[in-house]
Structures are given as C-alpha cells and as structure tokens.
Design an enzyme around this catalytic site. Structure first.
Site, mmCIF file in Angstrom:
data_model
loop_
_atom_site.group_PDB
_atom_site.id
_atom_site.type_symbol
_atom_site.label_atom_id
_atom_site.label_comp_id
_atom_site.label_asym_id
_atom_site.label_seq_id
_atom_site.Cartn_x
_atom_site.Cartn_y
_atom_site.Cartn_z
ATOM 1 N N HIS A 129 0.851 -1.185 0.000
ATOM 2 C CA HIS A 129 0.000 0.000 0.000
ATOM 3 C C HIS A 129 0.896 1.248 0.000
ATOM 4 O O HIS A 129 1.903 1.294 0.709
ATOM 5 C CB HIS A 129 -0.889 -0.003 1.251
ATOM 6 C CG HIS A 129 -1.989 1.004 1.218
ATOM 7 N ND1 HIS A 129 -1.788 2.353 1.432
ATOM 8 C CD2 HIS A 129 -3.342 0.851 1.002
ATOM 9 C CE1 HIS A 129 -2.929 2.988 1.348
ATOM 10 N NE2 HIS A 129 -3.905 2.103 1.097
ATOM 11 N N ASP A 132 0.381 2.761 3.773
ATOM 12 C CA ASP A 132 0.602 1.841 4.895
ATOM 13 C C ASP A 132 1.960 1.171 4.865
ATOM 14 O O ASP A 132 2.487 0.812 5.926
ATOM 15 C CB ASP A 132 -0.485 0.768 4.908
ATOM 16 C CG ASP A 132 -1.866 1.350 5.163
ATOM 17 O OD1 ASP A 132 -1.938 2.473 5.706
ATOM 18 O OD2 ASP A 132 -2.863 0.688 4.810
ATOM 19 N N THR A 187 44.789 48.234 -11.058
ATOM 20 C CA THR A 187 43.852 48.504 -9.972
ATOM 21 C C THR A 187 42.972 49.658 -10.405
ATOM 22 O O THR A 187 43.435 50.580 -11.080
ATOM 23 C CB THR A 187 44.593 48.872 -8.669
ATOM 24 O OG1 THR A 187 45.429 50.011 -8.907
ATOM 25 C CG2 THR A 187 45.465 47.714 -8.194
ATOM 26 N N HIS A 188 41.680 49.581 -10.048
ATOM 27 C CA HIS A 188 40.690 50.551 -10.546
ATOM 28 C C HIS A 188 40.639 50.546 -12.080
ATOM 29 O O HIS A 188 40.275 51.546 -12.702
ATOM 30 C CB HIS A 188 41.007 51.977 -10.059
ATOM 31 C CG HIS A 188 41.058 52.116 -8.577
ATOM 32 N ND1 HIS A 188 39.967 52.444 -7.813
ATOM 33 C CD2 HIS A 188 42.094 51.943 -7.701
ATOM 34 C CE1 HIS A 188 40.309 52.488 -6.536
ATOM 35 N NE2 HIS A 188 41.596 52.182 -6.442
ATOM 36 N N SER A 318 29.460 36.577 -34.933
ATOM 37 C CA SER A 318 28.487 37.540 -35.436
ATOM 38 C C SER A 318 27.863 37.039 -36.726
ATOM 39 O O SER A 318 28.523 36.404 -37.546
ATOM 40 C CB SER A 318 29.163 38.895 -35.689
ATOM 41 O OG SER A 318 28.280 39.791 -36.324
ATOM 42 N N SER A 319 26.577 37.382 -36.884
ATOM 43 C CA SER A 319 25.887 37.035 -38.124
ATOM 44 C C SER A 319 26.119 38.084 -39.200
ATOM 45 O O SER A 319 25.738 37.874 -40.355
ATOM 46 C CB SER A 319 24.386 36.895 -37.853
ATOM 47 O OG SER A 319 23.870 38.146 -37.392
ATOM 48 N N LYS A 324 34.535 37.957 -36.656
ATOM 49 C CA LYS A 324 34.382 38.300 -35.240
ATOM 50 C C LYS A 324 34.256 37.035 -34.400
ATOM 51 O O LYS A 324 33.523 36.112 -34.746
ATOM 52 C CB LYS A 324 33.148 39.170 -35.038
ATOM 53 C CG LYS A 324 33.102 39.892 -33.701
ATOM 54 C CD LYS A 324 31.956 40.915 -33.703
ATOM 55 C CE LYS A 324 32.046 41.845 -32.503
ATOM 56 N NZ LYS A 324 31.837 41.132 -31.241
ATOM 57 N N VAL A 325 34.980 37.000 -33.271
ATOM 58 C CA VAL A 325 34.899 35.888 -32.328
ATOM 59 C C VAL A 325 34.622 36.474 -30.949
ATOM 60 O O VAL A 325 35.301 37.404 -30.516
ATOM 61 C CB VAL A 325 36.202 35.065 -32.305
ATOM 62 C CG1 VAL A 325 36.113 33.958 -31.256
ATOM 63 C CG2 VAL A 325 36.472 34.471 -33.684
ATOM 64 N N GLU A 331 30.531 34.471 -21.281
ATOM 65 C CA GLU A 331 29.144 34.920 -21.193
ATOM 66 C C GLU A 331 28.253 33.851 -20.578
ATOM 67 O O GLU A 331 27.376 34.152 -19.752
ATOM 68 C CB GLU A 331 28.659 35.320 -22.587
ATOM 69 C CG GLU A 331 29.355 36.581 -23.102
ATOM 70 C CD GLU A 331 29.253 36.767 -24.602
ATOM 71 O OE1 GLU A 331 28.566 35.949 -25.264
ATOM 72 O OE2 GLU A 331 29.855 37.721 -25.120
#
Length: 466
Positions: A129, A132, A187-188, A318-319, A324-325, A331
């Site tokens: 069951h 149960d 830095t910065h 890019s299409s 472009k790579v 990402e």
C-alpha cells in the site's frame, strides 16, 4: 481514446491513465497544479528512492514490515534508481509547499511496481500500500527535506566538486606555465605595478581552493537528516530507533556520513542547512564571475582592446561582422553566476518562511538548490574545456604594455621621492613619452640608473629587489 483505470483515495474516485504507474494523488496533482514547465529534477527521484529503500530496510529490521513486502519495496526502488521509470514522475515543482504530492507520487509508483511484480492489478494497493507500507514510519514533512539533503550531497560530491577541482587544476597549470611572463597590473582598471601572468592566474586558482573549502564546510550541515521526525518532529507513528536505523541504511547506500538531526523541530521547521549551502554556492558564483570577467577584460580586442589574452575561437561571433569571435564561454559562465545568485535569493526567502513546525517552501528550495548545483558543475566543466585549456598569452602585447606603463615610476619613489616621481609620470603622460624618455628629458636620473632601478622583474615581490 486512452484507456483509464478508476482509483479511489480519501476524496473519492478518479480516472488514472491505465498504463501509468502513478495513482490517484499524483493524478489529482497533475490536474490541480498545471503550473509552469519546471518538473521535479531526477536528483530528487533518486534521493527519494534511496530514502524509501532505507526506510523499508529499517522497518523490516524493527519488525514493522514483513520481509516479503520489504523486499518488494527494495526491488521497486532499485528499478526507480535504474532510471527505467523516469516518466512516472511528471509533477511540476509548484505544488504543495510540503512536497506531499511528490512523496505520494513516489509511494504510488513503488506500490504499483510491487503490484506488477506480484501479478496484482495496478492501483489495487496490494501487496504494498502506498501509505501503509511505502510510507510506513514516514511523513512528507520529514522525507522531503531528508531527500533534498541527500540529493544536495550527491550533487555536490558527484558533480560539482569534481568539476570545480578540475577547473582549479587547469587554472593552476596555467599559472605555472606563465610564471615568468611579466605583465602590468591593474587597480581601478588603471595601470599599476607589475606582476606575472602566472601570479595573476594563481589568484584565480586560489579563489576556487577557498570555495572548495567553503562548500565542504557548508555541506556538513546537510548530513543531518530529518528521517523519523514524521509529521511535526515528534516521530509519531514511527517506532523507537527508526530514525537511527533508517539513517544508517542511508549511510550504507550512499557512503556518506549522514546522521540523525539532533533536533528535528529545528530541522523540519527551518531548512537553514540548505540555505547555508546555497550561500556557499552564491559565493562560488561570485568568484567564477570575477574570474570570467577578468579574462574577458584582458582578452578584449583583438585590435582595439587590451588583447593580452587570446581566447579559443570556438564559433563565429556575429551574423553580420565577418571574422568576429566573441568570449561566449565567459558569457555563459557569468549568466550562470547571476542565475545562481538569484536562486540564492529565493532559497533564502524560502528558508526564512518556515512557520511553527513546518517550512512550506520545500519544493522551491529543492528546485533552486539542485539547479544551482547542476549549473555550476556544467558551467565549470565547459569553461575549463572550451576556454581555460585553450587560452594563450599575447606575449608581444603584454611586453608592450609593460614598457609603456607609467606605474613603473613606483620603482623610483625610494630615490626621487613620491612628489618628484609623480611629476615624472605626469610629464610622460602629458607628452606621450615613455617613462625612460621623460626621466632623461627632466634630467631626474641617468640612463644607466634608470635601467638599473626600473626593472619590472625587481617589482614582482620583496625577494626580487636585488
């Protein structure tokens, strides 16, 4: 027309597709919670099957369940663990906050697998069951958090930790390979004193070392299980010793050091251990985002940017722009980092939502936590394979940036003083001169002294000044 069987539960009769192994309560949940596309992850099904198998063994050992039924339940759980019945767990995440319908989904599938094995009709609840026997000495309120803990431990140890360790090792290998490449620090986001590319990447590897330790510490809390607490933590309807016996069976099945939660009222009313683990995952997400963002920044270009790193060209970027790579692995990993951070917000809010003896945000917590574990594991593996193992230093650009850096004036502070060294740097910047050219034009030091004093390699640490 599909064939149905009629099943009975406490609310009456309901038609269930004849070929399915779930029962009345699962069918009602499918009809009443048609919400979203998020299904319970397979990790929860596996964890529940392990838990139900352990509970059957414990109930048999304590004399609550006869051996024949215990063996049938164990066999059914083994079938579920094999992955053969994945389609029998169709419920969305957005159900009762206790996870009751998912617990009953598992119980009903176990019951019907036992019916099939015994030659009895599906839905007949004999010889096993769903309430149960499959749910004996248990409640959704203690099994769902216990299963979530088990799933989290298995996910971290089997998937996330290995992926994180191999990424850490790949970063450390790059740090060793590039130990002698001197580059300009920043830095910065402005030029600063030099370091080596190897030192920079050693920081990345060390971040992951820290995260491995932090996750290991957080994981300790998830070894505490609510098993045996039943409805409110008192263990009503569970025999003495059940919690300990079932937990030891889970230890045997998983080889992980699970223990009985020392206070089940705390463990069932709140899920702080899961919140803490999620917090550690959020810290890891932040570390991974920092690493990925740094690499993206140093690789920007290739002609109009910093271009100190050359990333693998995995696919066209890019299409419309030929050649472009893009830093697509960066990402993907940074999007994962944001999702994990968002998951942690939901988990934290859900964890704070416990009321009295139960937290009614269990499915939300489980779904988001297991998603975070899986995303981080997969993201680390992809980032290692498709970026870290193929990235190359742009030695010529690195050397050029070092040579033109005005921050090298720091090496002259002990000789010229801060103000005079600052005048030198500003003069070089204003007149587009190298620091050496400016020093000679201002007659601050001789050419020989400049070459002796302004050596980037002597600026890499206190042990390299001589």
């Amino acid at each position: 027309m599909a064939e149905f069987r009629i099943e009975q539960d406490a609310l009456g009769q309901i038609a269930v597709p004849a070929e399915q192994l779930w029962g009345a309560q699962t069918q009602r949940a499918l009809e009443h919670f048609a919400i979203g596309r998020e299904k319970f992850p397979p990790e929860m099904t596996e964890a529940y099957a392990l838990l139900k198998k352990a509970c059957a063994r414990a109930n048999a050992a304590l004399g609550r369940l006869d051996e024949a039924r215990a063996r049938l339940i164990e066999s059914a759980c083994d079938e579920i663990l094999s992955g053969a019945h994945a389609a029998q767990f169709p419920l969305p995440v957005w159900i009762s906050g206790s996870g009751t319908q998912f617990n009953m989904n598992v119980n009903e599938v176990i019951s019907n697998l036992c019916c099939r094995a015994s030659g009895t009709p599906l839905g007949g609840k004999a010889p096993v069951h769903p309430n149960d026997h499959a749910n004996l000495s248990q409640s959704s309120n203690d099994t769902f958090p216990a299963a979530t803990h088990i799933a989290a431990v298995l996910g971290v140890t089997r998937r996330l930790t290995p992926a994180l360790e191999t990424l850490r090792d790949a970063l450390a290998a790059r740090a060793r390979d590039w130990a002698d490449i001197v580059k300009i620090g920043r830095t910065h986001l402005q030029d600063a004193t030099p370091l080596t590319l190897g030192q920079e990447w050693s920081g990345f590897a060390a971040l992951l070392d820290d995260n491995l330790e932090r996750i290991g510490d957080a994981l300790k809390g998830t070894f505490r299980l609510t098993t045996g607490g039943t409805a409110v933590g008192t263990g009503v309807n569970a025999p003495p010793g059940f919690a300990e016996a079932a937990t030891m069976e889970i230890v045997a099945l998983t080889s992980h050091p699970f223990v009985v939660a020392p206070n089940k009222f705390a463990a069932q009313g709140s899920h702080d251990a899961l919140v803490a683990l999620s917090g550690a995952l959020r810290v890891l997400a932040g570390s991974l985002k920092k690493i990925a963002d740094d690499i993206r920044f140093l690789a920007c270009g290739p002609r109009a940017g910093i271009a100190e790193l050359i990333l693998p060209a995995n696919e066209p970027g890019s299409s419309i722009m030929p050649g472009k790579v893009n830093p697509t692995q960066v990402e993907a990993l940074t999007m994962i980092a944001l999702q994990v951070s968002a998951n942690d917000v939901a988990i934290g809010m859900g964890g704070a939502g416990g009321r009295l003896q139960m937290n009614a945000y269990k499915p939300l917590i489980a779904h988001n936590l297991l998603q975070s574990i899986g995303l981080l594991a997969d993201g680390c593996a992809c980032f290692r394979r498709h970026l870290v193992e193929g990235v190359r230093p742009n030695a010529a650009r690195i050397a050029e940036n070092v040579e033109r850096s005005l921050a090298l004036a720091t090496a002259l502070v002990p000789i010229l003083g801060y103000d005079k060294a600052s005048t030198l740097a500003h003069h070089a910047a204003a007149n587009d001169l190298s620091l050496r050219e400016a020093a000679l034009a201002l007659d601050f030091v001789s050419a020989e002294d400049f070459d002796r004093l302004v050596d980037p390699r002597k600026m890499l640490g206190p042990d390299r000044r001589d």
